[in-house]
Design a protein around this motif. Structure first.
Motif, PDB file in Angstrom:
ATOM      1  N   GLY A 120       0.789  -1.225   0.000  1.00 54.54           N
ATOM      2  CA  GLY A 120       0.000   0.000   0.000  1.00 54.54           C
ATOM      3  C   GLY A 120       0.816   1.268   0.000  1.00 54.54           C
ATOM      4  O   GLY A 120       0.265   2.364  -0.069  1.00 54.54           O
ATOM      5  N   VAL A 121       2.153   1.139   0.091  1.00 52.82           N
ATOM      6  CA  VAL A 121       3.033   2.318   0.104  1.00 52.82           C
ATOM      7  C   VAL A 121       3.676   2.508  -1.260  1.00 52.82           C
ATOM      8  O   VAL A 121       3.473   3.528  -1.930  1.00 52.82           O
ATOM      9  CB  VAL A 121       4.108   2.191   1.205  1.00 52.82           C
ATOM     10  N   ASP A 122       4.481   1.522  -1.685  1.00 50.77           N
ATOM     11  CA  ASP A 122       5.115   1.606  -3.013  1.00 50.77           C
ATOM     12  C   ASP A 122       4.654   0.477  -3.924  1.00 50.77           C
ATOM     13  O   ASP A 122       5.130   0.353  -5.050  1.00 50.77           O
ATOM     14  CB  ASP A 122       6.633   1.604  -2.897  1.00 50.77           C
ATOM     15  N   GLY A 123       3.734  -0.348  -3.432  1.00 54.38           N
ATOM     16  CA  GLY A 123       3.225  -1.455  -4.237  1.00 54.38           C
ATOM     17  C   GLY A 123       2.566  -2.492  -3.364  1.00 54.38           C
ATOM     18  O   GLY A 123       2.123  -2.188  -2.245  1.00 54.38           O
ATOM     19  N   TYR A 124       2.536  -3.738  -3.854  1.00 55.11           N
ATOM     20  CA  TYR A 124       1.902  -4.822  -3.100  1.00 55.11           C
ATOM     21  C   TYR A 124       2.693  -6.109  -3.292  1.00 55.11           C
ATOM     22  O   TYR A 124       3.241  -6.373  -4.364  1.00 55.11           O
ATOM     23  CB  TYR A 124       0.466  -5.044  -3.581  1.00 55.11           C
TER      24      TYR A 124
END
Length: 385
Positions: free
Chosen positions: A326-330
């Protein structure tokens, strides 16, 4: 302090690290590599960077036991012998030797360091998951060969755990963050790509107007590309305007091209020159790596450096440091079809621009200059000791 790195194989991503190490040592950095195991492009760049301090050897002899069809770890035992290697190592007369792991060409460097009482560092990448099928004899061999190592140069936490708990090197110093991608070169090239350039490439590829996902890697079972393609139609049932670009060579390339030839949302492009890859990083919205086994998959930090959100397999050793959900991807499980489909859909509900910015910030801790500085500091520490 003179440093010699013995590395038969490496890709373009290592050149900036070697360049920075050469600067940090005041021109006292040397590399020994293999002509057969490196590309012409890599060798040319290496020579431009290190001149005669790049020692390129040829005539490697190999003996393989086991299956060479699979590229999963421990599917085969490959014993390598490079004529003249020990003599070349001795001729450099380095103060600190860096080997790549315990096998391959490493024994020559270990032997020289022990015989001549030189300092020994070992660059190591493996994780417990990658080595889950490692036979007992191989672990015992590594424990013996690792006894003279003064410092381990490693990629991240999962490698540290394997060295500590799996191989019992808890008391040998380690420095993390020694693996990196060619983030400077790629990100700078991507920054120069204009909207017009992207549109021309989109038109050439006949892409739809949805999100474009990019995979770059070997077209082999280990990379999980079959698992991704198998569920792509489930994703496009909900998001019919999305695209998937697949770049890479391997034994699966032609079969998968034939199998998915009628799906207009899937573009299997085959091999693309490294110097041309930046165009596709610039074009994509999300980078995805569904690998089933990797130590530290370099294309993930490459994409992050280019400001791209990432979808990363939990079987990639680098996910621990690089990917924050949820910050730079999953992160996702490529062996679970539902996990792949759910993760692909999440990017349609995410702020991709913000994720891309966070990706750059996180990757900035793993740039070539910082990796080189960590390696140099470790070498300097053992040399002074």
């Amino acid at each position: 302090m003179k440093i010699l790195w013995i590395s038969p194989w490496f890709g373009n991503y290592r050149i900036p690290v070697y360049e920075n190490l050469n600067k940090l040592t005041g021109g006292n950095f040397y590399i020994i590599c293999s002509e057969e195991n490196t590309s012409k492009l890599v060798r040319e760049k290496l020579k431009r960077t290190l001149s005669n301090h790049a020692i390129i050897m040829s005539g490697e002899k190999r003996m393989t036991m086991g299956s060479e069809v699979s590229d999963f770890a421990n599917s085969a035992l490959v014993i390598k012998k490079q004529p003249g290697l020990y003599k070349a190592v001795k001729a450099v007369g380095a103060d600190v030797i860096i080997t790549e792991g315990f096998g391959g060409w490493a024994p020559a460097g270990i032997r020289y360091a022990v015989t001549h009482r030189k300092k020994l560092c070992m660059f190591y990448e493996r994780t417990a998951y990658v080595e889950r099928h490692s036979p007992t004899w191989r672990s015992m061999y590594r424990r013996i060969m690792g006894i003279p190592v003064d410092h381990f140069l490693i990629n991240g936490t999962l490698t540290e755990e394997y060295l500590n708990d799996g191989l019992h090197f808890k008391n040998t110093p380690k420095v993390k963050g020694c693996m990196c991608a060619d983030s400077f070169g790629l990100s700078n090239a991507v920054a120069k790509v204009t909207d017009e350039d992207k549109q021309i490439l989109r038109d050439t590829l006949k892409l739809k107007q949805g999100l474009t996902f990019l995979f770059v890697g070997q077209m082999v079972d280990r990379k999980g590309i079959k698992e991704l393609l198998a569920v792509w139609n489930r994703h496009t049932a909900q998001y019919p305007d999305d695209n998937l670009l697949v770049i890479g060579k391997g034994i699966l390339e032609q079969p998968l091209k034939e199998e998915y030839s009628t799906d207009k949302s899937i573009h299997i492009l085959g091999g693309i020159s490294y110097d041309e890859l930046y165009k596709y990083y610039a074009l994509c919205d999300v980078f995805i790596m569904p690998t089933l086994e990797d130590n530290w998959c370099l294309v993930i930090p490459e994409a992050m450096a280019c400001g791209k959100p990432v979808a990363c397999s939990i079987y990639n050793g680098g996910h621990y440091e690089l990917v924050q959900d949820g910050v730079d991807g999953y992160r996702f499980d490529p062996l679970n079809p539902d996990s792949i489909v759910e993760t692909l859909g999440k990017f349609h509900q995410s702020d991709l621009q913000s994720m891309g910015q966070k990706a750059v910030e996180i990757e900035n801790n793993f740039t070539p200059d910082k990796a080189a500085q960590r390696i140099f500091d470790a070498c300097q520490k053992v040399f002074k000791k």
